[in-house]
Design a protein around this motif. Structure first.
Motif, PDB file in Angstrom:
ATOM      1  N   GLY A  21     -33.566 -24.428  37.988  1.00  0.00           N
ATOM      2  CA  GLY A  21     -32.247 -24.970  37.685  1.00  0.00           C
ATOM      3  C   GLY A  21     -31.778 -24.844  36.253  1.00  0.00           C
ATOM      4  O   GLY A  21     -30.744 -25.417  35.911  1.00  0.00           O
ATOM      5  N   ASN A 164     -29.165 -29.441  32.445  1.00  0.00           N
ATOM      6  CA  ASN A 164     -28.409 -30.076  33.525  1.00  0.00           C
ATOM      7  C   ASN A 164     -29.350 -30.633  34.579  1.00  0.00           C
ATOM      8  O   ASN A 164     -30.497 -30.203  34.688  1.00  0.00           O
ATOM      9  N   ARG A 165     -28.820 -31.550  35.348  1.00  0.00           N
ATOM     10  CA  ARG A 165     -29.590 -32.050  36.498  1.00  0.00           C
ATOM     11  C   ARG A 165     -29.858 -30.888  37.440  1.00  0.00           C
ATOM     12  O   ARG A 165     -29.045 -29.969  37.572  1.00  0.00           O
ATOM     13  N   GLN A 167     -29.840 -29.038  40.730  1.00  0.00           N
ATOM     14  CA  GLN A 167     -28.954 -29.102  41.879  1.00  0.00           C
ATOM     15  C   GLN A 167     -29.754 -28.992  43.180  1.00  0.00           C
ATOM     16  O   GLN A 167     -30.868 -28.449  43.202  1.00  0.00           O
ATOM     17  N   GLU A 169     -29.234 -27.089  45.687  1.00  0.00           N
ATOM     18  CA  GLU A 169     -29.468 -25.689  46.061  1.00  0.00           C
ATOM     19  C   GLU A 169     -30.713 -25.143  45.358  1.00  0.00           C
ATOM     20  O   GLU A 169     -31.420 -24.298  45.901  1.00  0.00           O
TER      21      GLU A 169
END
Length: 171
Positions: A21, A164-165, A167, A169
């Protein structure tokens, strides 16, 4: 009975390819290494569990890869400090004394300061002097979950990477 290993350590990524990610960050760091255009200080910030410390360790591991012979130990060039429990001026002064000594193997000494927002204001001020005039062989990687607690003069001397967090997906 087998030895218990915490899942965070068992499944910690050991290469940029296995980091989930954070493709834009890992590719940027890989490009910086391959082009030889690395900054003196990096700030990895974002929520818990997104790979800040893992990326710092991976980055530190591969920075000197091209400058050492095969089989030499890189661990002497990487220093890690947990600022949550080592947040005093004395702790920072110890690092500043180590910074002056060039690496024995490789080109760089890498200092990872995790949870850097926990440093006291006096420790930040002591650290600022070294960040303003770092020796050419030192690279600092700071990691934090609370970027807003870092003083602006430290922020202005770092390349900032916002993690970022992860995701759904990517999971």
């Amino acid at each position: 009975m087998s030895e218990f290993v915490v899942s965070a350590r068992k499944y910690r990524p050991n290469s940029f390819d296995s980091v989930v990610g954070q493709n834009s960050i890992t590719s940027t760091l890989e490009n910086a290494i391959s082009s030889g255009q690395m900054a003196q200080a990096y700030l990895f910030c974002g929520p818990r569990g997104v790979g800040k410390t893992s990326c710092a360790r991976i980055f530190a591991k591969i920075i000197n890869k091209d400058f050492i012979a095969e089989g030499e130990d890189l661990s002497f060039n990487v220093f890690e400090l947990d600022a949550a429990s080592n947040n005093s001026v004395e702790d920072i002064k110890n690092i500043m004394e180590q910074v002056r000594i060039p690496p024995q193997i490789g080109k760089y000494k890498i200092y990872i300061i995790d949870e850097v927002h926990m440093l006291s204001s006096q420790a930040f001020n002591a650290f600022l002097k070294t960040l303003e005039e770092p020796p050419p062989h030192a690279i600092f990687i700071l990691a934090t979950t609370e970027k807003h607690k870092i003083i602006p003069t430290i922020l202005s001397r770092c390349q900032v990477y916002n993690f970022n967090r992860i995701q759904i997906e990517d999971m």
